[in-house]
Enzyme design. Structure first.
Site, PDB file in Angstrom:
ATOM      1  N   ASP A  15       0.831  -1.211   0.000  1.00 23.82           N
ATOM      2  CA  ASP A  15       0.000   0.000   0.000  1.00 23.82           C
ATOM      3  C   ASP A  15       0.862   1.255   0.000  1.00 23.82           C
ATOM      4  OD1 ASP A  15      -1.968  -1.853   0.300  1.00 23.82           O
ATOM      5  OD2 ASP A  15      -2.878  -0.951   2.068  1.00 23.82           O
ATOM      6  N   SER A 125      -8.307  -2.766   9.789  1.00 23.13           N
ATOM      7  CA  SER A 125      -8.472  -3.948   8.932  1.00 23.13           C
ATOM      8  C   SER A 125      -9.797  -4.653   9.169  1.00 23.13           C
ATOM      9  CB  SER A 125      -7.325  -4.923   9.245  1.00 23.13           C
ATOM     10  OG  SER A 125      -7.605  -6.194   8.726  1.00 23.13           O
ATOM     11  N   GLU A 127      -9.991  -7.638   9.382  1.00 25.43           N
ATOM     12  CA  GLU A 127      -9.700  -8.748  10.301  1.00 25.43           C
ATOM     13  C   GLU A 127     -10.220  -8.440  11.706  1.00 25.43           C
ATOM     14  OE1 GLU A 127      -8.221 -11.890   9.876  1.00 25.43           O
ATOM     15  OE2 GLU A 127      -8.438 -11.504   7.734  1.00 25.43           O
ATOM     16  N   TYR A 149      -3.035 -10.736  15.241  1.00 23.68           N
ATOM     17  CA  TYR A 149      -3.024  -9.590  14.325  1.00 23.68           C
ATOM     18  C   TYR A 149      -4.332  -8.803  14.446  1.00 23.68           C
ATOM     19  CZ  TYR A 149      -3.561  -7.057   9.875  1.00 23.68           C
ATOM     20  OH  TYR A 149      -3.804  -6.099   8.926  1.00 23.68           O
TER      21      TYR A 149
HETATM   22  P1  NDP Z   1       2.860  -4.913   3.821  1.00 22.00           P
HETATM   23  O1  NDP Z   1       3.128  -6.083   4.696  1.00 22.00           O
HETATM   24  O2  NDP Z   1       3.062  -5.033   2.350  1.00 22.00           O
HETATM   25  O3  NDP Z   1       3.750  -3.680   4.339  1.00 22.00           O
HETATM   26  C1  NDP Z   1       4.001  -3.463   5.693  1.00 22.00           C
HETATM   27  C2  NDP Z   1       4.980  -2.310   5.843  1.00 22.00           C
HETATM   28  O4  NDP Z   1       5.236  -2.087   7.229  1.00 22.00           O
HETATM   29  C3  NDP Z   1       6.343  -2.573   5.178  1.00 22.00           C
HETATM   30  O5  NDP Z   1       6.800  -1.375   4.579  1.00 22.00           O
HETATM   31  C4  NDP Z   1       7.218  -2.902   6.382  1.00 22.00           C
HETATM   32  O6  NDP Z   1       8.590  -2.634   6.194  1.00 22.00           O
HETATM   33  C5  NDP Z   1       6.631  -1.948   7.407  1.00 22.00           C
HETATM   34  N1  NDP Z   1       7.022  -2.298   8.779  1.00 22.00           N
HETATM   35  C6  NDP Z   1       6.803  -3.474   9.428  1.00 22.00           C
HETATM   36  N2  NDP Z   1       7.321  -3.410  10.669  1.00 22.00           N
HETATM   37  C7  NDP Z   1       7.876  -2.184  10.814  1.00 22.00           C
HETATM   38  C8  NDP Z   1       8.568  -1.526  11.856  1.00 22.00           C
HETATM   39  N3  NDP Z   1       8.804  -2.132  13.032  1.00 22.00           N
HETATM   40  N4  NDP Z   1       8.988  -0.257  11.658  1.00 22.00           N
HETATM   41  C9  NDP Z   1       8.782   0.366  10.470  1.00 22.00           C
HETATM   42  N5  NDP Z   1       8.143  -0.212   9.431  1.00 22.00           N
HETATM   43  C10 NDP Z   1       7.695  -1.471   9.603  1.00 22.00           C
HETATM   44  O7  NDP Z   1       1.361  -4.433   4.137  1.00 22.00           O
HETATM   45  P2  NDP Z   1       0.271  -3.763   3.145  1.00 22.00           P
HETATM   46  O8  NDP Z   1       0.920  -2.698   2.367  1.00 22.00           O
HETATM   47  O9  NDP Z   1      -0.508  -4.828   2.475  1.00 22.00           O
HETATM   48  O10 NDP Z   1      -0.718  -3.113   4.210  1.00 22.00           O
HETATM   49  C11 NDP Z   1      -0.535  -1.785   4.702  1.00 22.00           C
HETATM   50  C12 NDP Z   1      -1.254  -1.638   6.038  1.00 22.00           C
HETATM   51  O11 NDP Z   1      -2.641  -1.881   5.858  1.00 22.00           O
HETATM   52  C13 NDP Z   1      -0.807  -2.610   7.118  1.00 22.00           C
HETATM   53  O12 NDP Z   1      -0.897  -1.944   8.354  1.00 22.00           O
HETATM   54  C14 NDP Z   1      -1.829  -3.723   7.046  1.00 22.00           C
HETATM   55  O13 NDP Z   1      -1.926  -4.409   8.272  1.00 22.00           O
HETATM   56  C15 NDP Z   1      -3.077  -2.921   6.736  1.00 22.00           C
HETATM   57  N6  NDP Z   1      -4.114  -3.625   6.020  1.00 22.00           N
HETATM   58  C16 NDP Z   1      -3.827  -4.269   4.855  1.00 22.00           C
HETATM   59  C17 NDP Z   1      -4.804  -4.921   4.155  1.00 22.00           C
HETATM   60  C18 NDP Z   1      -4.506  -5.603   2.857  1.00 22.00           C
HETATM   61  O14 NDP Z   1      -5.362  -6.348   2.383  1.00 22.00           O
HETATM   62  N7  NDP Z   1      -3.365  -5.362   2.233  1.00 22.00           N
HETATM   63  C19 NDP Z   1      -6.201  -4.959   4.661  1.00 22.00           C
HETATM   64  C20 NDP Z   1      -6.397  -4.156   5.840  1.00 22.00           C
HETATM   65  C21 NDP Z   1      -5.398  -3.539   6.503  1.00 22.00           C
HETATM   66  P3  NDP Z   1       9.590  -3.743   5.545  1.00 22.00           P
HETATM   67  O15 NDP Z   1       9.449  -3.567   4.048  1.00 22.00           O
HETATM   68  O16 NDP Z   1      10.902  -3.322   6.100  1.00 22.00           O
HETATM   69  O17 NDP Z   1       9.129  -5.084   6.010  1.00 22.00           O
HETATM   70  P1  GDP Z   2      -5.930 -12.460   5.514  1.00 20.53           P
HETATM   71  O1  GDP Z   2      -7.386 -12.347   5.245  1.00 20.53           O
HETATM   72  O2  GDP Z   2      -5.291 -11.155   5.889  1.00 20.53           O
HETATM   73  O3  GDP Z   2      -5.576 -13.523   6.473  1.00 20.53           O
HETATM   74  O4  GDP Z   2      -5.259 -12.762   4.074  1.00 20.53           O
HETATM   75  P2  GDP Z   2      -4.579 -14.083   3.477  1.00 20.53           P
HETATM   76  O5  GDP Z   2      -4.422 -13.842   2.025  1.00 20.53           O
HETATM   77  O6  GDP Z   2      -3.344 -14.447   4.237  1.00 20.53           O
HETATM   78  O7  GDP Z   2      -5.655 -15.243   3.742  1.00 20.53           O
HETATM   79  C1  GDP Z   2      -6.964 -15.164   3.213  1.00 20.53           C
HETATM   80  C2  GDP Z   2      -7.686 -16.476   3.456  1.00 20.53           C
HETATM   81  O8  GDP Z   2      -7.107 -17.493   2.625  1.00 20.53           O
HETATM   82  C3  GDP Z   2      -7.608 -17.007   4.901  1.00 20.53           C
HETATM   83  O9  GDP Z   2      -8.886 -17.460   5.269  1.00 20.53           O
HETATM   84  C4  GDP Z   2      -6.658 -18.177   4.809  1.00 20.53           C
HETATM   85  O10 GDP Z   2      -6.913 -19.215   5.765  1.00 20.53           O
HETATM   86  C5  GDP Z   2      -6.957 -18.679   3.397  1.00 20.53           C
HETATM   87  N1  GDP Z   2      -5.873 -19.497   2.839  1.00 20.53           N
HETATM   88  C6  GDP Z   2      -6.016 -20.750   2.330  1.00 20.53           C
HETATM   89  N2  GDP Z   2      -4.818 -21.231   1.939  1.00 20.53           N
HETATM   90  C7  GDP Z   2      -3.904 -20.262   2.216  1.00 20.53           C
HETATM   91  C8  GDP Z   2      -2.493 -20.189   2.011  1.00 20.53           C
HETATM   92  O11 GDP Z   2      -1.846 -21.106   1.526  1.00 20.53           O
HETATM   93  N3  GDP Z   2      -1.891 -19.030   2.386  1.00 20.53           N
HETATM   94  C9  GDP Z   2      -2.595 -17.973   2.925  1.00 20.53           C
HETATM   95  N4  GDP Z   2      -1.958 -16.850   3.242  1.00 20.53           N
HETATM   96  N5  GDP Z   2      -3.930 -18.036   3.141  1.00 20.53           N
HETATM   97  C10 GDP Z   2      -4.574 -19.165   2.772  1.00 20.53           C
END
Ligand code: NDP
Ligand code: GDP
Length: 325
Positions: A15, A125, A127, A149
């Site tokens: 993101d 989220s 979640e 989480y």
């Molecule tokens: P990513 O896992 O792709 O990115 C997470 C980011 O957080 C990375 O840049 C990571 O850095 C950074 N980070 C982790 N730990 C630390 C730390 N201790 N200090 C500084 N930076 C840190 O997540 P997404 O981009 O998919 O998601 C963005 C946000 O939105 C997150 O908070 C996620 O939980 C939330 N979210 C995401 C959803 C989704 O479907 N994608 C849905 C709902 C909420 P590094 O690259 O160094 O690991």
């Molecule tokens: P989440 O909704 O943030 O947990 O996103 P994920 O993409 O990790 O998982 C989405 C759903 O896919 C969850 O219900 C998981 O249990 C299901 N799932 C099934 N097989 C897998 C797998 O191999 N990897 C992950 N990450 N999720 C899986």
């Protein structure tokens, strides 16, 4: 007029990279927090690295957050940093709580110290809804998180609301349902499936090991969702918003769509594996984004099928380039 300044934590994530692109297109000066690692992991922002400023710090380190805000003096802060993978949160529950929950308080506290006028976005989220109490889920649906989480995100959500109500901060929580893209981490199910479908098609793998096929998610495109984050901070009054497509699909349907993109039948290549089952599952997520539609004028543009096709095609392209002799 001087440019607006935005500070993004988590800029190296999925993101963060889309949001940085979007804010640049809106004329912002963009700053991003990066934590120290032994090897650089700037792949997602490499193409815009010359246009943004990366600053060193960590969500675990209060001093670095306060000092960074003092130096940058941003107008808007987007807190996207988190330990964001549900499965890992059972193995690292304390670390997940420290980054994903307490990290939010550290950042809010830095804002209070440096300039309470800074506008704040918290990445909440779906979640948090976990074992869902109503279908579809909206802003008023009670939370019932099902993983460390999810619990950490509930804390982050409520501390954001609390700082808004206690100190009058312009602090907003976006409750985003799953959103994906070709930049999604390989451990998440959509990217895992699209990447494997592409690998299998190209003869680079012959099976995909997967967990629960029945769970259902409301999957949207990350590029659409980052615009909603920005829109939330442009409102006069801070509030909380659900961002979702309103459509849900099962993991089995995801397999169907992804493997169809490469003309294969997923049933011939997929093995269910206990290792990918979770101690507690979130069975069904589907959001109601009508408040965001009404107040922000936001709506998603990319359908589930378009999203998965985009991801499979990007994976095919990357893999072909990587494996070119
Ligand atoms: P990513 O896992 O792709 O990115 C997470 C980011 O957080 C990375 O840049 C990571 O850095 C950074 N980070 C982790 N730990 C630390 C730390 N201790 N200090 C500084 N930076 C840190 O997540 P997404 O981009 O998919 O998601 C963005 C946000 O939105 C997150 O908070 C996620 O939980 C939330 N979210 C995401 C959803 C989704 O479907 N994608 C849905 C709902 C909420 P590094 O690259 O160094 O690991
Ligand atoms: P989440 O909704 O943030 O947990 O996103 P994920 O993409 O990790 O998982 C989405 C759903 O896919 C969850 O219900 C998981 O249990 C299901 N799932 C099934 N097989 C897998 C797998 O191999 N990897 C992950 N990450 N999720 C899986």
């Amino acid at each position: 007029m001087s440019k607006k300044r935005a500070f993004i934590t988590g800029i190296t994530g999925q993101d963060g990279s889309y949001l940085a692109e979007f804010l640049l297109s809106q004329g912002y000066e963009v700053f991003g927090l990066v934590r120290r690692t032994s090897t650089l992991n700037f792949e997602r922002v490499r193409h815009i690295q010359e246009q943004i400023t990366l600053v060193s710090g960590d969500m675990l380190d209060q001093t670095s957050l306060t000092r960074t805000l003092k130096d940058i003096q941003p107008d808007e802060v987007y807190n996207l940093a988190a330990q964001s993978f549900v499965q890992t949160s059972w193995q690292q529950p304390v670390f997940t709580g420290d980054v994903t929950a307490l990290g939010v308080t550290r950042l809010l506290d830095a804002i209070m110290t440096v300039n309470p006028k800074i506008r704040f976005y918290q990445a909440s989220s779906s979640e948090m809804f976990g074992k869902v109490q109503e279908v579809p889920q909206k802003e008023s649906t009670p939370f019932y998180p099902r993983s460390p989480y999810g619990v950490a995100k509930v804390y982050g959500h409520w501390i954001t609301v609390n700082y808004r109500e206690s100190y009058g901060l312009h602090a907003t929580s976006g409750i985003l349902f799953n959103h994906e893209s070709p930049r999604r981490g390989l451990e998440f199910v959509t990217r895992k499936v699209t990447h494997h479908a592409a690998r299998i098609k190209l003869g680079l793998a012959n099976e995909l090991r997967i967990g629960n096929l029945d769970s259902q998610r409301d999957w949207g495109f990350a590029g659409d969702y980052v615009k909603a984050m920005w829109l939330m901070l442009q409102q006069d009054t801070p509030d909380d918003y659900v961002i979702a497509t309103g459509q849900t699909n099962s993991v089995e349907r995801l397999l169907d769509v992804a493997f169809s993109c490469v003309d294969l039948n997923w049933k011939n290549y997929t093995v269910q594996d206990e290792r990918f089952m979770r101690p507690a599952e979130v069975d069904l997520l589907v959001g109601d984004p009508s408040k965001a539609g009404k107040n922000l004028g936001w709506e998603p543009n990319v359908t589930f099928e378009q999203l998965i096709q985009m991801m499979v095609e990007a994976d095919l392209q990357h893999l072909k380039a990587e494996n070119r002799p």
